[in-house]
Design an enzyme around this catalytic site. Structure first.
Site, PDB file in Angstrom:
ATOM      1  N   LEU A  20     -94.443 -89.232 -45.150  1.00  0.00           N
ATOM      2  CA  LEU A  20     -93.535 -90.303 -45.559  1.00  0.00           C
ATOM      3  C   LEU A  20     -93.870 -91.599 -44.824  1.00  0.00           C
ATOM      4  CD1 LEU A  20     -90.126 -88.381 -45.583  1.00  0.00           C
ATOM      5  CD2 LEU A  20     -91.854 -88.573 -47.389  1.00  0.00           C
ATOM      6  N   ASP A  21     -93.312 -92.685 -45.321  1.00  0.00           N
ATOM      7  CA  ASP A  21     -93.559 -93.992 -44.719  1.00  0.00           C
ATOM      8  C   ASP A  21     -93.146 -94.046 -43.249  1.00  0.00           C
ATOM      9  OD1 ASP A  21     -94.621 -94.946 -47.116  1.00  0.00           O
ATOM     10  OD2 ASP A  21     -92.693 -95.749 -47.793  1.00  0.00           O
ATOM     11  N   ASP A  22     -92.163 -93.222 -42.863  1.00  0.00           N
ATOM     12  CA  ASP A  22     -91.724 -93.217 -41.462  1.00  0.00           C
ATOM     13  C   ASP A  22     -92.529 -92.245 -40.601  1.00  0.00           C
ATOM     14  OD1 ASP A  22     -90.761 -90.689 -42.120  1.00  0.00           O
ATOM     15  OD2 ASP A  22     -88.662 -91.151 -41.703  1.00  0.00           O
ATOM     16  N   SER A  47     -91.237 -91.206 -50.845  1.00  0.00           N
ATOM     17  CA  SER A  47     -92.292 -92.208 -50.817  1.00  0.00           C
ATOM     18  C   SER A  47     -93.331 -91.762 -49.790  1.00  0.00           C
ATOM     19  CB  SER A  47     -91.709 -93.567 -50.438  1.00  0.00           C
ATOM     20  OG  SER A  47     -91.139 -93.493 -49.150  1.00  0.00           O
TER      21      SER A  47
END
Length: 176
Positions: A67-69, A16
């Site tokens: 990524l989302d993180d 993602s």
């Protein structure tokens, strides 16, 4: 990656997040320490591939996912090659959007090695930090000429707060 019944395959995880090129196109503000973290993560990913004899050959912001993180991951090893194996894939396999990231040896049709990825990484780093590519022109032939014969403007000239060491690293990556 491997072969099944003489058919090559590559398995990748679903990731993602968003490709780095979108963040750059939006001129999205990202604090310098975060950009540096991404660059370190990309460099480590390339080092991992290079240690295993793999040259990516298409390093560009569109092939890096944030990524989302906040982790940066290299994508699309579809035209990668084993460093010491011959390849029939030529520049015809490159998209026009990739032209600005090609290393001089790719333009000349010469053999590639990990330094090819280092050059493309330098273009990516310059663009991430300055929000513009180091070699710019309206025509692909002019971009190729600049990549082959010109030194890009200093990153420090474009980004006044860039650390001197980072400017030197990017310039070294962009060495012919």
């Amino acid at each position: 990656f491997g072969f099944e019944n003489d058919i090559p395959y590559l398995v990748q995880e679903f990731l993602s997040g968003e490709d780095l090129d979108r963040k750059i196109k939006r001129n999205e503000f990202v604090p310098l320490p975060e950009k540096i973290l991404w660059l370190v993560q990309i460099a480590r990913g390339l080092a991992f591939a290079h240690e295993r004899g793999i040259v990516h050959r298409d390093i560009k912001p569109g092939n890096v996912r944030i990524l989302d993180d906040g982790t940066a991951k290299i994508l699309d090893f579809g035209i990668a090659k084993l460093a010491h194996q011959p390849s029939n894939l030529t520049q015809a396999g490159m998209t026009l959007g990739t032209a600005a990231y090609l290393a001089p040896e790719q333009i000349r049709g010469q053999p590639v090695d990990p330094r090819t990825d280092v050059f493309s990484y330098g273009v990516l780093a310059y663009e991430l930090l300055a929000f513009e590519r180091p070699f710019r022109a309206a025509e692909i032939s002019a971009i190729f000429y600049k990549i082959l014969h010109e030194t890009p403007p200093s990153l420090a000239a474009r980004v006044p707060d860039v650390p001197v060491e980072l400017d030197r690293i990017v310039a070294r990556c962009l060495a012919k």
